[in-house]
Enzyme design. Structure first.
Site, PDB file in Angstrom:
ATOM      1  N   LEU A   1     -35.753 -45.513 -23.625  1.00  0.00           N
ATOM      2  CA  LEU A   1     -35.027 -45.704 -24.770  1.00  0.00           C
ATOM      3  C   LEU A   1     -35.547 -46.015 -26.007  1.00  0.00           C
ATOM      4  CD1 LEU A   1     -32.161 -47.898 -23.054  1.00  0.00           C
ATOM      5  CD2 LEU A   1     -32.117 -45.306 -23.390  1.00  0.00           C
ATOM      6  N   ASP A   2     -37.109 -45.897 -26.178  1.00  0.00           N
ATOM      7  CA  ASP A   2     -37.448 -45.936 -27.383  1.00  0.00           C
ATOM      8  C   ASP A   2     -38.744 -45.083 -27.448  1.00  0.00           C
ATOM      9  OD1 ASP A   2     -37.863 -46.685 -30.126  1.00  0.00           O
ATOM     10  OD2 ASP A   2     -39.013 -48.524 -29.402  1.00  0.00           O
ATOM     11  N   LEU A   3     -38.500 -43.769 -27.061  1.00  0.00           N
ATOM     12  CA  LEU A   3     -39.505 -42.817 -26.955  1.00  0.00           C
ATOM     13  C   LEU A   3     -39.816 -42.218 -28.384  1.00  0.00           C
ATOM     14  CD1 LEU A   3     -38.358 -40.468 -23.942  1.00  0.00           C
ATOM     15  CD2 LEU A   3     -40.364 -42.321 -23.750  1.00  0.00           C
TER      16      LEU A   3
END
Length: 301
Positions: free
Chosen positions: A83-85
């Site tokens: 969720l934070d690529l």
């Protein structure tokens, strides 16, 4: 709050095993100072590489993408979303092998509703639309974020607003790959791929080159012709053998009868015919096959 987030992230990372996830070996608190013991790979982040090269060649983009996808597949199999690529969260070694880091926003798949953007979940430009809106997320949310990174690596641009297919900026990208990236960037999750592996396979699938035989190896391609000629040789040889056997069968049969002190019978003649047919057929087949190979080799040089 920071202390708890620190330990939560470290524990999540320690649950994940993949050659492309930065390993966390241990964590602790020494006199109020938090620490992690992690794998060391060094060199640079993907962001730094993009700042240096602006955009990457398609083959390098594919290599890095496959490695990040393997890391995500491993985390998803453990029911963990990243969720934070973004390029800052991908570290590269000297051979451009990727390691995914920073699971600070990771969520277990059983708890997939995020806070609103005002609480800074994710990074603008890389978040999926559902993540941006604080809606339920799943593996396809990571797929969207990775597709943003692929777009940026291949074109040097972010897919913001109304954006064109990446192939319009880089002709090196195959048409099928360009379309696969656009599908992974669909606003609605149900329009994306069901899994990251399916998307990566379609995006990187390329036609195999057609190998054309040249020189003496051409005979292997034309092998059926030599077999056909050999069959003709066998048939002709057996026919000639039958004729010869019938013509001289009486004399040979009589000789057999004299040597064995038995009366000559018609089946002796038939036996001789069969023997000569077989010998002649094998000889004719061998000659025919040899001529066929010689012909094919001569034509292929």
């Amino acid at each position: 709050a920071f202390r708890q987030k620190f330990f939560d992230e470290a524990k999540l990372a320690m649950r994940l095993f993949s050659p492309h996830i930065l390993r966390v070996y241990d964590l602790g608190d020494e006199d109020g100072k938090l620490f992690l013991i992690m794998e060391w790979i060094g060199v640079m982040s993907l962001r730094r590489l993009l700042l240096q090269e602006k955009r990457l060649a398609w083959d390098k983009t594919v290599m890095i993408t496959r490695q990040i996808a393997q890391a995500l597949t491993a985390s998803h199999s453990r029911k963990v979303l990243h969720l934070d690529l973004k390029p800052e969260n991908v570290m590269l070694d000297a051979d451009n092998n990727a390691r995914l880091i920073d699971f600070g926003l990771a969520r277990a798949l059983g708890n997939t509703r995020l806070v609103k953007l005002s609480q800074q979940a994710g990074t603008y430009g890389y978040m999926s639309p559902e993540q941006f809106d604080g809606q339920a997320v799943d593996e396809r949310s990571d797929q969207y974020s990775l597709a943003v990174m692929v777009y940026e690596m291949a074109t040097g641009k972010l897919p913001l607003g109304r954006f064109a297919e990446p192939r319009q900026y880089c002709a090196e990208i195959p048409q099928s790959a360009s379309q696969a990236i656009m599908r992974a960037l669909s606003r609605e999750p149900h329009d994306r791929y069901s899994g990251i592996e399916t998307w990566i396979t379609e995006m990187t699938e390329e036609a195999q080159p057609v190998v054309t035989a040249t020189g003496p190896t051409k005979q292997k391609v034309r092998q059926p012709k030599s077999a056909y000629i050999a069959s003709i040789g066998i048939a002709i040889g057996m026919a000639i053998g039958a004729w010869i056997g019938w013509e001289i069968g009486w004399e040979i049969g009589s000789a057999i009868g004299w040597m064995t002190h038995s009366h000559y019978r018609i089946d002796d003649e038939i036996r001789v015919v069969v023997i000569i047919m077989v010998i002649a057929g094998l000889s004719g087949g061998g000659i025919g096959r040899a001529n066929a190979r010689k012909t094919v080799k001569t034509k292929s040089v």
